[in-house]
Design an enzyme around this catalytic site. Structure first.
Site, PDB file in Angstrom:
ATOM      1  N   ASN A   1      44.644  46.340 -21.753  1.00 35.15           N
ATOM      2  CA  ASN A   1      43.402  45.648 -22.124  1.00 35.15           C
ATOM      3  C   ASN A   1      43.165  44.521 -21.129  1.00 35.15           C
ATOM      4  O   ASN A   1      44.104  43.981 -20.553  1.00 35.15           O
ATOM      5  CB  ASN A   1      43.537  45.053 -23.531  1.00 35.15           C
ATOM      6  CG  ASN A   1      42.275  44.351 -23.994  1.00 35.15           C
ATOM      7  OD1 ASN A   1      41.159  44.843 -23.768  1.00 35.15           O
ATOM      8  ND2 ASN A   1      42.423  43.204 -24.642  1.00 35.15           N
TER       9      ASN A   1
ATOM     10  N   HIS B   1      41.378  40.767 -21.028  1.00 33.13           N
ATOM     11  CA  HIS B   1      40.913  39.746 -21.979  1.00 33.13           C
ATOM     12  C   HIS B   1      40.486  38.500 -21.205  1.00 33.13           C
ATOM     13  O   HIS B   1      41.229  38.003 -20.347  1.00 33.13           O
ATOM     14  CB  HIS B   1      42.033  39.401 -22.962  1.00 33.13           C
ATOM     15  CG  HIS B   1      41.614  38.364 -23.957  1.00 33.13           C
ATOM     16  ND1 HIS B   1      40.839  38.671 -25.061  1.00 33.13           N
ATOM     17  CD2 HIS B   1      41.826  37.036 -24.002  1.00 33.13           C
ATOM     18  CE1 HIS B   1      40.607  37.555 -25.744  1.00 33.13           C
ATOM     19  NE2 HIS B   1      41.186  36.553 -25.125  1.00 33.13           N
TER      20      HIS B   1
ATOM     21  N   SER C   1      43.096  37.901 -18.150  1.00 28.67           N
ATOM     22  CA  SER C   1      44.447  38.471 -18.218  1.00 28.67           C
ATOM     23  C   SER C   1      44.376  39.964 -18.485  1.00 28.67           C
ATOM     24  O   SER C   1      43.562  40.413 -19.296  1.00 28.67           O
ATOM     25  CB  SER C   1      45.233  37.850 -19.389  1.00 28.67           C
ATOM     26  OG  SER C   1      45.203  36.445 -19.363  1.00 28.67           O
TER      27      SER C   1
ATOM     28  N   THR D   1      49.792  45.663 -27.753  1.00 28.32           N
ATOM     29  CA  THR D   1      50.792  45.833 -28.811  1.00 28.32           C
ATOM     30  C   THR D   1      50.146  45.381 -30.113  1.00 28.32           C
ATOM     31  O   THR D   1      48.971  44.991 -30.121  1.00 28.32           O
ATOM     32  CB  THR D   1      52.050  44.982 -28.535  1.00 28.32           C
ATOM     33  OG1 THR D   1      51.667  43.604 -28.582  1.00 28.32           O
ATOM     34  CG2 THR D   1      52.670  45.298 -27.185  1.00 28.32           C
TER      35      THR D   1
ATOM     36  N   ASP E   1      45.716  40.591 -28.914  1.00 30.90           N
ATOM     37  CA  ASP E   1      45.686  39.972 -27.585  1.00 30.90           C
ATOM     38  C   ASP E   1      47.024  39.316 -27.244  1.00 30.90           C
ATOM     39  O   ASP E   1      47.077  38.350 -26.480  1.00 30.90           O
ATOM     40  CB  ASP E   1      44.551  38.933 -27.482  1.00 30.90           C
ATOM     41  CG  ASP E   1      43.177  39.573 -27.662  1.00 30.90           C
ATOM     42  OD1 ASP E   1      42.991  40.709 -27.198  1.00 30.90           O
ATOM     43  OD2 ASP E   1      42.304  38.931 -28.281  1.00 30.90           O
TER      44      ASP E   1
ATOM     45  N   GLN F   1      36.203  38.201 -11.081  1.00 28.57           N
ATOM     46  CA  GLN F   1      37.664  38.294 -10.912  1.00 28.57           C
ATOM     47  C   GLN F   1      38.211  39.538 -11.600  1.00 28.57           C
ATOM     48  O   GLN F   1      39.120  40.206 -11.098  1.00 28.57           O
ATOM     49  CB  GLN F   1      38.351  37.048 -11.497  1.00 28.57           C
ATOM     50  CG  GLN F   1      38.012  35.755 -10.790  1.00 28.57           C
ATOM     51  CD  GLN F   1      38.368  35.811  -9.322  1.00 28.57           C
ATOM     52  OE1 GLN F   1      39.422  36.310  -8.939  1.00 28.57           O
ATOM     53  NE2 GLN F   1      37.473  35.331  -8.481  1.00 28.57           N
TER      54      GLN F   1
HETATM   55  C1  GAR Z   1      34.938  41.336 -20.129  1.00 23.80           C
HETATM   56  O1  GAR Z   1      34.820  39.997 -19.700  1.00 23.80           O
HETATM   57  C2  GAR Z   1      36.238  41.536 -20.874  1.00 23.80           C
HETATM   58  O2  GAR Z   1      37.274  40.715 -20.433  1.00 23.80           O
HETATM   59  C3  GAR Z   1      35.832  41.156 -22.273  1.00 23.80           C
HETATM   60  O3  GAR Z   1      34.554  41.642 -22.442  1.00 23.80           O
HETATM   61  C4  GAR Z   1      33.880  41.679 -21.176  1.00 23.80           C
HETATM   62  C5  GAR Z   1      33.323  43.071 -21.001  1.00 23.80           C
HETATM   63  O4  GAR Z   1      32.451  43.126 -19.917  1.00 23.80           O
HETATM   64  N1  GAR Z   1      36.749  41.694 -23.224  1.00 23.80           N
HETATM   65  C6  GAR Z   1      37.035  41.124 -24.387  1.00 23.80           C
HETATM   66  O5  GAR Z   1      36.520  40.094 -24.762  1.00 23.80           O
HETATM   67  C7  GAR Z   1      38.053  41.871 -25.208  1.00 23.80           C
HETATM   68  N2  GAR Z   1      38.437  41.105 -26.359  1.00 23.80           N
HETATM   69  P1  GAR Z   1      31.984  44.527 -19.328  1.00 23.80           P
HETATM   70  O6  GAR Z   1      31.483  45.376 -20.515  1.00 23.80           O
HETATM   71  O7  GAR Z   1      30.868  44.180 -18.404  1.00 23.80           O
HETATM   72  O8  GAR Z   1      33.155  45.156 -18.662  1.00 23.80           O
END
Ligand code: GAR
Length: 202
Positions: free
Chosen positions: A104, A106, A133, A138, A142, A170
């Protein structure tokens, strides 16, 4: 290596993975979204990648939704399950099934700010550093072992939008790189709290 990508939204991380698929030796077998209107589904279609919607609202419980999701995923027998902006909390049954082959991304410097609204939390706390990150999934929300992170500076005039954009930039570099470590067999989950890269505990 064959993999399935789960999304809920824009899918810009999915796009970065699609763009680097050859370089990272990944074949995306299917993209699955829990939201019908996720723009990531259009991205998958444009890239000729099979895609499916499994709408969580059509299920009475988290367990039933996860079972439906598992049956879609298992049609492909993927070696890696990639969560790329997938915004559902998963049941233990689901997580245990894919543990060790599910990653994942996050948007925070875990263990700081698990859960939602991470950019707001970082700004409200007066943090000057934030980031993203990649971790193994698991049962701890998160909370699985972090594999790699990238930091960004929070400027005094930063808004959620500017910060989110910097983080995404990033993420688009970090996630394909970590997936490549996995497809090359360099990255492994040893146990619920430990990941190994190139034979070394991370
Ligand atoms: C990303 O920033 C990702 O890290 C976050 O959602 C965004 C998705 O953007 N994920 C979470 O918050 C997971 N809990 P995207 O749809 O443009 O890839």
């Amino acid at each position: 290596m064959n993999g399935v990508v789960l999304i809920s939204g824009s899918g810009s991380n999915l796009q970065s993975i699609i763009n680097s698929a050859d370089k990272i030796s990944l074949t995306i077998q299917c993209v699955i979204s829990n939201k019908a209107n996720a723009y990531g589904i259009e991205r998958a279609t444009k890239a000729n990648i099979p895609n499916r919607i499994v709408d969580h609202r059509l299920f009475e419980s988290r367990e039933e939704f996860d079972l439906a999701l598992m049956s879609e995923i298992d049609e492909h027998q993927p070696s890696i399950v990639i969560l790329a902006g997938f915004m559902r909390v998963l049941t233990d049954v689901f997580i245990e099934k894919y543990q060790g082959r599910m990653l994942n991304i996050h948007p925070s410097l875990l263990p700081k700010y698990p859960g939602l609204n991470t950019h707001q939390q970082a700004i409200d706390a007066g943090d000057t550093l934030h980031g993203t990150s990649v971790h193994f999934v698991t049962r701890a929300l998160d909370g699985g072992p972090v594999v790699a992170q990238k930091e960004v500076k929070i400027n005094p005039e930063e808004s959620i939008e500017t910060l989110a954009a910097k983080i995404l930039k990033q993420e688009h570099v970090l996630y394909p790189e970590v997936i490549r470590w996995y497809t090359q067999g360099k990255l492994k989950l040893l146990n619920e709290t430990t990941a190994i890269l190139d034979g070394q505990v991370i």
